[in-house]
Design a protein around this motif. Structure first.
Motif, mmCIF file in Angstrom:
data_model
loop_
_atom_site.group_PDB
_atom_site.id
_atom_site.type_symbol
_atom_site.label_atom_id
_atom_site.label_comp_id
_atom_site.label_asym_id
_atom_site.label_seq_id
_atom_site.Cartn_x
_atom_site.Cartn_y
_atom_site.Cartn_z
ATOM 1 N N LYS A 131 0.818 -1.207 0.000
ATOM 2 C CA LYS A 131 0.000 0.000 0.000
ATOM 3 C C LYS A 131 0.856 1.264 0.000
ATOM 4 C CE LYS A 131 -3.465 -2.369 2.863
ATOM 5 N NZ LYS A 131 -4.144 -2.380 4.189
ATOM 6 N N ILE A 132 2.147 1.089 0.187
ATOM 7 C CA ILE A 132 3.067 2.220 0.295
ATOM 8 C C ILE A 132 3.970 2.239 -0.925
ATOM 9 C CG2 ILE A 132 4.864 3.282 1.722
ATOM 10 C CD1 ILE A 132 3.786 1.533 4.054
ATOM 11 N N GLU A 133 4.191 3.421 -1.467
ATOM 12 C CA GLU A 133 5.115 3.533 -2.583
ATOM 13 C C GLU A 133 6.463 2.957 -2.158
ATOM 14 O OE1 GLU A 133 6.710 6.945 -5.711
ATOM 15 O OE2 GLU A 133 5.888 7.536 -3.783
ATOM 16 N N PRO A 134 7.051 2.064 -2.953
ATOM 17 C CA PRO A 134 8.280 1.383 -2.541
ATOM 18 C C PRO A 134 9.375 2.323 -2.044
ATOM 19 C CG PRO A 134 7.430 0.365 -4.522
ATOM 20 C CD PRO A 134 6.577 1.580 -4.258
ATOM 21 N N LYS A 135 9.531 3.477 -2.689
ATOM 22 C CA LYS A 135 10.593 4.403 -2.285
ATOM 23 C C LYS A 135 10.387 4.917 -0.864
ATOM 24 C CE LYS A 135 9.817 6.912 -5.825
ATOM 25 N NZ LYS A 135 9.811 8.039 -6.774
ATOM 26 N N ALA A 136 9.131 4.976 -0.427
ATOM 27 C CA ALA A 136 8.836 5.512 0.905
ATOM 28 C C ALA A 136 9.177 4.517 2.005
ATOM 29 C CB ALA A 136 7.366 5.919 1.003
ATOM 30 N N ILE A 137 9.399 3.259 1.635
ATOM 31 C CA ILE A 137 9.739 2.253 2.640
ATOM 32 C C ILE A 137 11.153 2.483 3.149
ATOM 33 C CG2 ILE A 137 9.996 -0.234 3.038
ATOM 34 C CD1 ILE A 137 7.788 -0.668 0.984
ATOM 35 N N GLY A 138 11.991 3.108 2.310
ATOM 36 C CA GLY A 138 13.289 3.587 2.787
ATOM 37 C C GLY A 138 14.309 2.529 3.110
ATOM 38 N N VAL A 139 14.600 1.629 2.168
ATOM 39 C CA VAL A 139 15.653 0.656 2.391
ATOM 40 C C VAL A 139 16.729 0.777 1.313
ATOM 41 C CG1 VAL A 139 14.354 -1.054 3.687
ATOM 42 C CG2 VAL A 139 14.226 -1.068 1.199
ATOM 43 N N GLY A 140 16.934 1.996 0.805
ATOM 44 C CA GLY A 140 17.921 2.201 -0.246
ATOM 45 C C GLY A 140 19.016 3.152 0.166
ATOM 46 N N GLN A 141 19.955 3.394 -0.741
ATOM 47 C CA GLN A 141 21.040 4.318 -0.477
ATOM 48 C C GLN A 141 20.974 5.455 -1.491
ATOM 49 O OE1 GLN A 141 24.411 1.693 -0.782
ATOM 50 N NE2 GLN A 141 24.595 1.946 -2.977
ATOM 51 N N TYR A 142 20.985 6.692 -1.011
ATOM 52 C CA TYR A 142 20.967 7.875 -1.873
ATOM 53 C C TYR A 142 19.835 7.812 -2.899
ATOM 54 C CZ TYR A 142 25.519 8.854 0.161
ATOM 55 O OH TYR A 142 26.530 9.119 1.042
ATOM 56 N N GLN A 143 18.670 7.302 -2.470
ATOM 57 C CA GLN A 143 17.611 7.058 -3.423
ATOM 58 C C GLN A 143 17.096 8.331 -4.084
ATOM 59 O OE1 GLN A 143 15.362 5.356 -0.105
ATOM 60 N NE2 GLN A 143 13.594 6.512 -0.799
ATOM 61 N N HIS A 144 17.219 9.471 -3.422
ATOM 62 C CA HIS A 144 16.717 10.717 -4.006
ATOM 63 C C HIS A 144 17.597 11.210 -5.136
ATOM 64 C CE1 HIS A 144 13.643 11.040 -0.930
ATOM 65 N NE2 HIS A 144 14.563 10.789 -0.016
ATOM 66 N N ASP A 145 18.804 10.648 -5.271
ATOM 67 C CA ASP A 145 19.693 11.048 -6.347
ATOM 68 C C ASP A 145 19.478 10.217 -7.604
ATOM 69 O OD1 ASP A 145 20.827 12.908 -4.679
ATOM 70 O OD2 ASP A 145 22.541 11.659 -4.123
ATOM 71 N N LEU A 146 18.708 9.161 -7.511
ATOM 72 C CA LEU A 146 18.590 8.217 -8.616
ATOM 73 C C LEU A 146 17.515 8.646 -9.604
ATOM 74 C CD1 LEU A 146 18.755 4.911 -6.568
ATOM 75 C CD2 LEU A 146 20.637 6.231 -7.536
ATOM 76 N N ALA A 147 17.680 8.185 -10.842
ATOM 77 C CA ALA A 147 16.692 8.478 -11.880
ATOM 78 C C ALA A 147 15.357 7.862 -11.487
ATOM 79 C CB ALA A 147 17.162 7.929 -13.225
ATOM 80 N N GLU A 148 14.326 8.672 -11.537
ATOM 81 C CA GLU A 148 13.011 8.246 -11.084
ATOM 82 C C GLU A 148 12.528 7.005 -11.834
ATOM 83 O OE1 GLU A 148 9.374 8.232 -9.091
ATOM 84 O OE2 GLU A 148 11.117 9.468 -8.686
ATOM 85 N N GLY A 149 12.646 7.030 -13.151
ATOM 86 C CA GLY A 149 12.106 5.940 -13.956
ATOM 87 C C GLY A 149 12.780 4.615 -13.693
ATOM 88 N N LYS A 150 14.099 4.605 -13.672
ATOM 89 C CA LYS A 150 14.844 3.356 -13.491
ATOM 90 C C LYS A 150 14.564 2.746 -12.121
ATOM 91 C CE LYS A 150 19.552 1.463 -13.745
ATOM 92 N NZ LYS A 150 19.266 0.519 -14.851
ATOM 93 N N LEU A 151 14.566 3.577 -11.093
ATOM 94 C CA LEU A 151 14.314 3.079 -9.743
ATOM 95 C C LEU A 151 12.894 2.536 -9.631
ATOM 96 C CD1 LEU A 151 15.257 2.719 -6.820
ATOM 97 C CD2 LEU A 151 14.468 5.041 -6.360
ATOM 98 N N SER A 152 11.931 3.287 -10.135
ATOM 99 C CA SER A 152 10.534 2.860 -10.029
ATOM 100 C C SER A 152 10.291 1.548 -10.762
ATOM 101 C CB SER A 152 9.602 3.948 -10.592
ATOM 102 O OG SER A 152 9.666 5.109 -9.794
#
Length: 788
Positions: free
Chosen positions: A457-478
């Protein structure tokens, strides 16, 4: 197309026929989970990981072919496509190579070289290159006086511009310089003047140098962020510095390519200077840009892999099961939010208690919780690991001690993303009568019952188990994270009669609209009694049914097979098996002895091959089996509640909260995760920490070092670390607070408070990932959330 399938087959190490079949299925609308599970005969048993790689490479290579065709047509339109160039274009294996070949033919803005050619200086440039024994000045005088080139000096500069452009557009030369530059290059970082004090989080890189090929993902991301925040200056340098007066190896290669050398001829100095300027003003900036892009691609791939792997482990964590659960969302001033959900996850009670500062109503809180647990036959207590979690855990411990008759079990649960869910549109629709603050407690309770069902129910990025996720390309990560969620959901299977719309939407073949229609139909008509009944759902056509049916489970329905992973299309095979054994379906399901005695080959026909038949028999033995591990909880040691309670040598039980390239973070119950460096994860050499641990694992650790002043904990999982001296020195500070800052900013934009600053875990001095570790820990543990 033949070329693409052959290349992918070579890369995957499989037969081209397997790849061709998979491509045909994917092009026909099939999903990766469906192909991996139910089309093994067609693909020769390609698994989901191979199919994901195939899918990604297929998209890249198709884009490459499209670009190849466009470049070939463009050059042919100019009348300049000869056989040799056509062959080079046809065999180019990367987009970079194609662009190198196309560079001389691109329509450019009006350059100095074009202006010089228009003035008739092309023959002069060719003469200077071909005949260095001629004096350049004397040769140029014959071309002087043209518009814009009044004298010999100006004319020589015009000819040089033509030569620089020619040298810089030689595809073979540029390609070799780029590849050798990657192999020999080094990243050099230095602190900008006056930025040392303000940029202390980047102190590791104030004077830093490392080969490009050895830079790990998190370090690349840290360097680029330091540059972006104007703290660091980055420069790509070479492994070897040429002696004074000697040209760089790149200049020597350019000169050799065009037959230029210092032989004491009048034109040699002019050509040598032209070579120098070609490298320094044209090629080096362009190649540096390409190498930076390549570094970024390496960093991004590594970061996405870490994120995807951790997300997979979190989603596939052991579920506690359908048991009444009390969820506690800890807090100080705002109190501890309480929600009770029944075995199906339905909210049956909510409240708030205030056992901590400033009210300190400990007795009243215990009474309220005991009353709720008794009234709703609660079996589990889920405690969010945010602010006041350890204090709330102590409250739950006293509740268990005072009321043993309730037979309660308490579990600390990661609340990462709970606040994101609470404020989401879906939460508002799902829990419209609940305050936002109470929805978090509901989510915490439900994610203990079934992490997968709740976390989708939560957007995967919001679960917060990555490194420097805000620097990554939105499309590739999603795309990567969505693929992980899809594979996890379909790997486990979904009970169609209790699943939420977000969970159903992750099932192979189901869109969000169809998933919502399933819930509407279920609410209006009652539980589905069979998979076939799903055909009545609006929008669920034959293709969607084919892709989804095998992953949907009907518990206690009219057909026991509907609760299994056997696809409806394969039910005829089961009928053959029943006829051969002479047993009814209810007697055969789960009968391991009878099923193991079967010869799968006897049931193979033109439609269903041996892999499918073997899967059917395995599924009948354990129908609807859950691939996730058995539920287990960690027991935090009594009396160890804060970092100052830790002493070197203590052996504790803890839960792995996150895994990075350099180690794992473990929650030992002191509101601060400790770091187990990769060097002390096991008694053997460990290349990848995920070989040993994954998020959610319950592990035994030994405290190696504690630094209460700096809030750092170094742990070890070695069995002999009491005798061996391990290197556990204070960590170098890698930039990570900016990760927290970005998360806090996102929270402010959503009208939620930023999290309070959290203490930092220890990291060995030889690992510049200390602050990355800190960023990962904060993101994963989700604490403190600032709700006190």
């Amino acid at each position: 197309m033949i070329g693409i399938t052959h290349r992918i087959a070579t890369e995957l190490g499989v037969a081209e026929a397997q790849v061709r079949a998979a491509v045909d299925l994917l092009d026909g609308g099939a999903t990766v989970p469906f192909v991996a599970r139910y089309r093994k005969e067609a693909t020769g048993g390609l698994d989901d990981a191979q199919l994901r790689t195939l899918e990604e490479r297929l998209a890249y290579l198709r884009d490459l072919e499209e670009r190849r065709g466009a470049i070939r047509d463009a050059i042919q339109g100019l009348g300049k496509l000869d056989a040799a160039l056509a062959q080079k274009i046809a065999t180019a294996e990367t987009k970079a190579r194609l662009e190198d070949l196309y560079a001389p033919f691109k329509v450019k803005r009006r350059t100095k070289a074009q202006i010089a050619r228009e003035a008739g200086l092309g023959p002069l440039a060719e003469a200077l290159l071909a005949q260095p024994e001629r004096d350049p000045v004397q040769t140029a005088k014959a071309f002087a006086g043209k518009d814009g080139f009044p004298d010999a000096d100006a004319t020589l500069e015009g000819a040089r511009a033509i030569l620089i452009e020619r040298f810089g557009e030689d595809a073979e030369l540029v390609g070799s310089l780029r590849e050798d530059g990657w192999r020999r290059g080094r990243m050099h970082a230095s602190v900008r003047k006056g930025k040392a004090e303000a940029g202390q989080k980047f102190a590791d890189y104030f004077s830093f140098e490392e080969p490009l090929t050895r830079l790990p993902s998190h370090r690349i991301l840290a360097l680029f962020r330091g540059e972006k925040e104007e703290v660091l200056d980055l420069d790509l340098t070479d492994a070897e510095t040429p002696p004074p007066g000697q040209p760089a190896w790149q200049e020597a290669r350019i000169a050799k390519t065009f037959g230029i050398g210092d032989r004491g001829r009048p034109g040699d100095r002019y050509l040598a200077e032209t070579v120098r300027k070609t490298w320094r003003t044209k090629l080096k900036p362009a190649i540096d840009t390409d190498l930076r892009a390549r570094l970024w691609a390496v960093a991004e791939a590594g970061a996405v892999q870490v994120f995807a792997g951790n997300l997979r482990d979190l989603l596939l964590a052991a579920p506690a099961g359908a048991r009444p659960t009390l969820g506690l969302d800890p807090g100080f001033r705002s109190g501890v939010k309480v929600a009770v959900v029944d075995a199906t996850g339905k909210v049956v009670a909510t409240d708030a208690v205030f056992p901590h500062e400033p009210r300190r109503d400990w007795t009243g809180a215990l009474a309220t919780l005991a009353k709720l647990c008794r009234a709703h036959a609660v079996e589990l207590i889920a405690i969010g690991n945010g602010t006041a979690s350890r204090e709330t855990d102590k409250l739950a411990a006293e509740l268990l001690a005072r009321h043993p008759e309730l037979k309660l079990t308490k579990v600390m649960v990661s609340e990462a993303g709970a606040s994101v869910y609470s404020a989401s549109a879906y939460a508002s629709a799902e829990l419209p009568d609940l305050d936002v603050t109470l929805r978090g407690a509901v989510s915490i309770a439900r994610r203990l019952q079934d992490p997968l069902a709740e976390l989708v129910k939560i957007e995967p990025k919001a679960i917060g188990v990555g490194q420097y996720q805000h620097d990554l390309a939105e499309g590739k990560l999603s795309r990567s994270l969505d693929a992980v969620v899809e594979d996890c959901v379909n790997g486990v299977g979904v009970d169609v009669n209790v699943a939420s719309a977000p969970l159903l939407a992750r099932v192979s073949g189901l869109s969000e609209r169809v998933a919502a229609n399933i819930v509407v139909h279920r609410d209006a008509n009652g539980p589905f009694r069979s998979r076939a009944a799903l055909r009545k759902v609006a929008g669920l056509g034959p293709k969607a049914y084919e892709l989804a049916a095998g992953f949907l489970r009907i518990r206690d329905g009219s057909d026991p097979l509907d609760a299994s992973g056997v696809h409806p299309e394969a039910y005829p095979v089961v009928k053959k098996i029943l006829a051969a054994t002479g047993q009814p379906i209810n007697a055969l399901i789960g009968n391991g002895a009878a099923l193991k005695a079967l010869n799968p080959q006897k049931f193979v026909d033109a439609t269903f091959g041996l892999p499918t038949v073997a899967d059917i028999i395995a599924e009948l033995e354990k129908p609807g089996r859950d691939p996730r591990p058995a539920f287990r909880t960690a027991t935090f040691q009594d009396g160890v509640e804060k970092i100052s309670d830790l002493k070197p040598g203590m052996r504790l039980e803890g839960v792995v909260t996150n895994v990075a390239a350099f180690g794992a973070f473990v929650d030992v119950g002191v509101h601060q995760d400790g770091l187990v460096h990769i060097s002390v994860l096991a008694d053997r050499f460990v290349k990848d920490p995920r070989e040993v641990v994954k998020p959610g694992d319950v592990v035994q650790v030994r405290v190696v070092e504690v630094d209460p002043a700096r809030k750092r904990i170094a742990l070890s999982m070695r069995s002999d670390d009491g005798q061996r001296q391990t290197r556990q020195e204070p960590a170098r500070q890698e930039p990570a607070r900016q990760e927290q800052g970005r998360q806090d900013q996102g929270r402010r934009e959503q009208g939620r408070p930023a999290r309070e600053s959290a203490p930092r875990p220890a990291a060995p001095a030889d690992e510049p990932g200390g602050a990355l570790a800190e960023a990962l820990r904060r993101a994963t543990s989700g604490r403190p959330r600032g709700n006190g």
